[in-house]
Motif scaffolding. Sequence first.
Motif, short mmCIF file in Angstrom:
data_model
loop_
_atom_site.label_atom_id
_atom_site.label_comp_id
_atom_site.label_asym_id
_atom_site.label_seq_id
_atom_site.Cartn_x
_atom_site.Cartn_y
_atom_site.Cartn_z
N GLN A 234 0.85 -1.19 0.00
CA GLN A 234 0.00 0.00 0.00
C GLN A 234 0.89 1.24 0.00
O GLN A 234 1.88 1.30 0.73
N ASP B 248 1.04 4.56 1.39
CA ASP B 248 0.43 5.43 2.40
C ASP B 248 0.91 6.85 2.15
O ASP B 248 2.10 7.05 1.86
N PHE C 264 1.65 9.15 3.98
CA PHE C 264 2.68 9.66 4.90
C PHE C 264 3.90 8.74 4.98
O PHE C 264 5.02 9.20 4.88
N GLN C 265 3.61 7.46 5.15
CA GLN C 265 4.74 6.54 5.39
C GLN C 265 5.34 5.95 4.13
O GLN C 265 6.34 5.26 4.18
N LYS D 123 2.05 -4.89 3.28
CA LYS D 123 1.07 -5.30 4.29
C LYS D 123 1.10 -6.81 4.52
O LYS D 123 0.86 -7.27 5.62
N TRP E 176 -3.20 0.66 -3.58
CA TRP E 176 -2.97 -0.75 -3.24
C TRP E 176 -2.55 -1.54 -4.47
O TRP E 176 -3.11 -1.37 -5.54
N ASN F 243 -9.56 -5.15 2.21
CA ASN F 243 -10.42 -4.04 2.61
C ASN F 243 -11.45 -4.47 3.65
O ASN F 243 -11.76 -3.73 4.57
N PRO G 25 -8.63 -7.52 6.85
CA PRO G 25 -7.21 -7.79 6.55
C PRO G 25 -6.59 -8.88 7.40
O PRO G 25 -5.72 -9.62 6.93
N MET H 130 -2.45 7.07 10.32
CA MET H 130 -2.42 8.38 10.96
C MET H 130 -3.82 8.81 11.40
O MET H 130 -4.80 8.35 10.83
N ARG I 48 -6.63 11.15 11.12
CA ARG I 48 -7.00 12.12 10.10
C ARG I 48 -7.85 13.24 10.68
O ARG I 48 -7.78 14.37 10.22
N SER J 32 -15.69 2.15 5.29
CA SER J 32 -14.96 2.38 4.03
C SER J 32 -13.47 2.15 4.28
O SER J 32 -13.09 1.12 4.82
N ARG K 108 -10.92 3.79 9.83
CA ARG K 108 -11.24 3.07 11.07
C ARG K 108 -11.62 4.15 12.08
O ARG K 108 -10.83 5.07 12.33
N LYS L 229 -7.40 2.25 8.41
CA LYS L 229 -7.49 0.84 8.79
C LYS L 229 -6.11 0.26 9.07
O LYS L 229 -5.94 -0.66 9.85
N ALA L 230 -5.12 0.83 8.37
CA ALA L 230 -3.76 0.29 8.50
C ALA L 230 -3.10 0.67 9.82
O ALA L 230 -2.06 0.12 10.18
N ASP L 231 -3.69 1.61 10.56
CA ASP L 231 -3.04 2.09 11.78
C ASP L 231 -3.00 1.02 12.86
O ASP L 231 -3.89 0.17 12.94
N MET M 49 2.78 12.73 12.24
CA MET M 49 3.67 12.87 11.09
C MET M 49 3.34 14.12 10.30
O MET M 49 2.18 14.47 10.14
#
Lengths: 367, 283
Positions: A9, A11, A13-14, A19, A69, A100, A103, B1, B3, B55, B58, B75-77, B121
């Motif tokens: 993915q 991101d 920011f990162q 993943k 993604w 989605n 995960p 992050m 948001r 969506s 999270r 969701k990735a956080d 960040m």
Amino acid sequence: MPEAAFIVQLDDFQGFIVKKRHPSSLALTETMLNLVFFEHQQGEEEAIRDSDIEGMRIASFAMEVFPGWTVCFVLNEDDVLEEISEELTGMGRFMLELMNADPESLEIEEILAKKSSMPAVDDEQKAAAIFMTPSSALLLERLHTEGVESTAKLSMWLKNQIQSENVDLLEAITPLMDSGLVTVEIIGKLETAFLMKDVFPHRAPPVKSFKATSVAHPNLMPRYEEYLKSFFSPDPPTRGYNPTLPVTDPNSPILEDREKIARILSNSIYYAVLDCLRNGPLRLGQIASQISFPDGVVQGALWAMEAERIVANFEEEGVWALITNPKMEIFMPEFILPIIASKLEEKKVGSDTARRYLELLVQTWSE
Amino acid sequence: MIRSVYILGQEGDVLYSKEYAKSESKASLVEFLVNLVQFLKSMDLEGKTEFMNVSISRIFFAQRELFTFVFIADKADDAVQIEDKMTQLVETFMKDFANLATAKQPLDGFDSKVDEIAVTMVKVAILGFAGVGKTTTLHLLRGETLPLVHDPTIGVSIKRLPEEVQNANIVLWDLAGQSRFSILWAKMIANAQVVVIVTDSTLENVLRSKKLVTLVKDEVPEAKVIGIANKQDLPTALTPERVGQILSIPTYELVAIDISYRDRLIQIIRKSILEGKAEIKAA
């Protein structure tokens, strides 16, 4: 078939985050991730791309609905991409949808072994996308009365309807073009939109499922019949579902229901579950095994559709059945022919435009 | 992050909100949150932070007394990390600001506390055409030894600034300058708070770089944009003032191969971050 794969993915920011990967020892560099991502920015998004990066053959897949993604398969020496690209695309879609939805439950090794796959968005889902974009649905209504119109005029009309200058006609017309309902061509010097197909979103009685139930689960029939009756033909004075009633009120329950149907159909996981149930009632585990999604994801889809009166749960038997069958029925817009004739007579359209419209309709609808 | 951050009252009234990055449309989100508050009235979260997926986001939520606290995250956080931050937010609010909120008084000083907790960040994108010294600028900022051989960047190179600025980790995105990678620029600068446009201070390059200023203003209008007039040690270099005039953005001189410019450059970025925040607040 590839035995190694990873999901990455981008991101905001990162940067690139891997993943999932299989095997866990699979070493990846920032350059590889960059080049894979770059490949997908160069053209059509939902396609398999083939790259040879740092001695690794990578087939990557991305979907427009999941920006940032990418699923990447590391090809073996003897893999011929043309032969397996369809399978990889299906697995790629499956992984992105599952990533989605849930995960934690995604296991690349298992997906590769089972070749778990998800089909491409079909015509019904493409048509549903129209009602997910309010300006697209508005444009469709306009084309119901005009049949053919220059895109410049459509844009002005849309801006007027929405009372805003910030209207992107391309964004509004794309779902109509993707679903084949509208074709845009240059006629003379004018970019012109033609209505080629029309769509009728509604809930049909689940006839196939009902018939299958009478054979496979006769004990369900009285309750199943009751569900269908209460929705489609309840005892008076209550009125049953009738999507053919003419509506002018934008807050009409039928229009609201149309959006609900569209929301369910455009969600690929809901749609896969729904499509299973169209053939007859099933247990949760049977659905999960048919579409290869984890029980939890299927359960979530069933609950969402239960809340919209699409499926019902027969708890004692542990079976789920369709009680209304959401459909996007696509048909030829015959009603448009007299409109075009009168527009031609009143010189609102030129003869070349009218002739081209008829040619396009013949091309689209001739067997 | 994280948001965005929301604190809602008992009736679903928004007592405090702050957006750090784009997420769902604000109107529909607020409507959703109001419904969430109503729903939570019938629940007891027992002081815990819960989350749900909506969506691509999270949504983390917690309740104390009459208040509902919400973070919109990705969701990735890492859920544990966000839950820790939620605990900090709830404790800070309940200790010093709950009474003010109940009395419908302004929550003076709360904004900076939220920043301390939620801002994790800050993205600084470094943009410019090939060979102007973007990667050298990145090395300078990180206090690294400069490579002897020019190695063009592929796509994007992402590195952190060793120092924190205003409790934020600065993530530097060094974008490849070769024209074949230009299709990535719009995507890669998304959500940047500061965009640094690096030029080599030649007239030709500065004139070309005007296109980059337009791109940045179109794609990330809320970002603070600064220009760097690099290679000031070369005889053909335009002055930073002239470069700034052409680009119409505040522009600073630099010799990226000279380590003595490092502190000055970090100060410029620090100032840009703060100015960006101040502009957002004023808006």
